[in-house]
Design a protein around this motif. Structure first.
Motif, mmCIF file in Angstrom:
data_model
loop_
_atom_site.group_PDB
_atom_site.id
_atom_site.type_symbol
_atom_site.label_atom_id
_atom_site.label_comp_id
_atom_site.label_asym_id
_atom_site.label_seq_id
_atom_site.Cartn_x
_atom_site.Cartn_y
_atom_site.Cartn_z
ATOM 1 N N VAL A 67 0.661 -1.457 0.121
ATOM 2 C CA VAL A 67 0.180 -0.004 -0.136
ATOM 3 C C VAL A 67 0.841 1.138 -0.095
ATOM 4 C CG1 VAL A 67 -1.232 1.461 1.081
ATOM 5 C CG2 VAL A 67 -2.203 -1.112 1.525
ATOM 6 N N GLU A 68 2.340 0.886 0.702
ATOM 7 C CA GLU A 68 2.831 2.104 1.308
ATOM 8 C C GLU A 68 3.385 2.546 -0.243
ATOM 9 O OE1 GLU A 68 5.564 1.796 4.225
ATOM 10 O OE2 GLU A 68 4.048 2.540 5.722
ATOM 11 N N TYR A 69 3.804 1.373 -1.471
ATOM 12 C CA TYR A 69 4.320 1.515 -2.526
ATOM 13 C C TYR A 69 4.028 2.021 -3.333
ATOM 14 C CZ TYR A 69 6.787 -0.117 -6.948
ATOM 15 O OH TYR A 69 7.472 0.227 -8.003
ATOM 16 N N ALA A 70 2.016 2.085 -3.326
ATOM 17 C CA ALA A 70 1.119 2.150 -4.320
ATOM 18 C C ALA A 70 1.157 4.002 -4.007
ATOM 19 C CB ALA A 70 -0.047 1.316 -4.200
ATOM 20 N N CYS A 71 0.644 4.039 -2.668
ATOM 21 C CA CYS A 71 0.617 5.529 -2.669
ATOM 22 C C CYS A 71 1.872 6.430 -3.182
ATOM 23 C CB CYS A 71 0.572 5.956 -0.917
ATOM 24 S SG CYS A 71 -0.918 4.920 -0.057
ATOM 25 N N SER A 72 3.011 6.101 -3.272
ATOM 26 C CA SER A 72 4.519 6.932 -3.503
ATOM 27 C C SER A 72 3.471 6.559 -5.028
ATOM 28 C CB SER A 72 5.282 5.846 -3.183
ATOM 29 O OG SER A 72 5.761 5.051 -3.832
ATOM 30 N N MET A 77 2.791 9.444 -9.783
ATOM 31 C CA MET A 77 1.733 10.395 -11.161
ATOM 32 C C MET A 77 1.008 11.549 -10.747
ATOM 33 S SD MET A 77 0.341 6.521 -11.650
ATOM 34 C CE MET A 77 -1.039 7.386 -12.417
ATOM 35 N N THR A 78 0.846 12.120 -9.756
ATOM 36 C CA THR A 78 0.135 13.689 -9.858
ATOM 37 C C THR A 78 1.189 14.537 -9.159
ATOM 38 O OG1 THR A 78 0.186 13.374 -7.140
ATOM 39 C CG2 THR A 78 -1.272 12.856 -8.736
ATOM 40 N N ASN A 79 2.168 14.292 -9.334
ATOM 41 C CA ASN A 79 3.326 15.022 -9.787
ATOM 42 C C ASN A 79 4.090 14.968 -10.792
ATOM 43 O OD1 ASN A 79 4.397 16.324 -7.111
ATOM 44 N ND2 ASN A 79 5.374 14.323 -6.352
ATOM 45 N N SER A 80 3.564 13.775 -11.884
ATOM 46 C CA SER A 80 4.035 14.247 -13.260
ATOM 47 C C SER A 80 3.239 14.850 -14.057
ATOM 48 C CB SER A 80 4.785 12.870 -13.602
ATOM 49 O OG SER A 80 3.397 12.146 -13.603
ATOM 50 N N TYR A 83 4.943 17.504 -15.900
ATOM 51 C CA TYR A 83 5.660 17.045 -17.073
ATOM 52 C C TYR A 83 4.311 16.448 -18.255
ATOM 53 C CZ TYR A 83 9.189 16.493 -13.796
ATOM 54 O OH TYR A 83 9.954 17.068 -12.631
ATOM 55 N N PHE A 84 3.909 16.125 -17.523
ATOM 56 C CA PHE A 84 2.632 15.610 -19.371
ATOM 57 C C PHE A 84 2.033 17.085 -19.409
ATOM 58 C CE2 PHE A 84 2.411 11.607 -17.137
ATOM 59 C CZ PHE A 84 2.775 11.055 -17.899
ATOM 60 N N LYS A 85 1.558 18.160 -19.025
ATOM 61 C CA LYS A 85 1.465 18.933 -19.284
ATOM 62 C C LYS A 85 2.464 20.026 -20.170
ATOM 63 C CE LYS A 85 -2.528 20.834 -15.951
ATOM 64 N NZ LYS A 85 -2.569 21.589 -14.918
ATOM 65 N N SER A 86 3.579 19.661 -20.200
ATOM 66 C CA SER A 86 4.473 20.616 -21.252
ATOM 67 C C SER A 86 5.175 20.032 -22.112
ATOM 68 C CB SER A 86 5.706 20.417 -20.237
ATOM 69 O OG SER A 86 7.502 20.828 -20.671
ATOM 70 N N ILE A 87 4.668 18.194 -22.289
ATOM 71 C CA ILE A 87 5.658 17.222 -23.360
ATOM 72 C C ILE A 87 3.637 17.944 -24.423
ATOM 73 C CG2 ILE A 87 4.568 14.874 -24.159
ATOM 74 C CD1 ILE A 87 6.143 14.009 -21.438
#
Length: 119
Positions: A67-72, A77-80, A83-87
């Motif tokens: 669960v901790e790994y999935a949360c990270s 993904m939310t932090n990325s 980058y997706f907007k930039s792309i």
């Protein structure tokens, strides 16, 4: 009168005998024996419970790690999204430049009659 005396003596003897039996039945060594019997009967069940609890703890630790790994992963993904907007902006800019280049070469970017250029 002798009967009453005899009954009184018999009562005293039986009372003393009962008291002696009570003391023997509750002697510390008998209590320790009973305690030992109780431990011998209940110990295997306690060991099984301990083993079960350790197994459940290991499974829980594994689930917590997952669960901790999935949360990270979700947080990254939310932090990325930046980058997706930039792309996305760069892709739109590349499409605009391609359309502009196609227009300057004299063909429409959506014209299916002309074959695509091999660059």
């Amino acid at each position: 009168m002798e009967d009453q005396e005899m009954q009184l003596k018999v009562k005293r003897v039986t009372d003393k005998f009962t008291e002696s039996m009570y003391v023997l039945a509750n002697e510390p060594s008998v209590a320790l024996y009973r305690l030992q019997e109780h431990v011998r009967r209940s110990l295997p069940e306690l060991v099984q419970h301990k083993t079960d609890m350790q197994s459940w703890e290991e499974q829980s630790q594994g689930a917590i790690y997952t669960v901790e790994y999935a949360c990270s992963a979700v947080k990254s993904m939310t932090n990325s999204s930046l980058y997706f907007k930039s792309i996305e902006g760069l892709l739109r800019q590349a499409i605009t430049i391609k359309d502009h280049l196609s227009a300057t070469q004299g063909r429409s970017p959506l014209d299916p009659a002309q074959p695509p250029s091999t660059s």
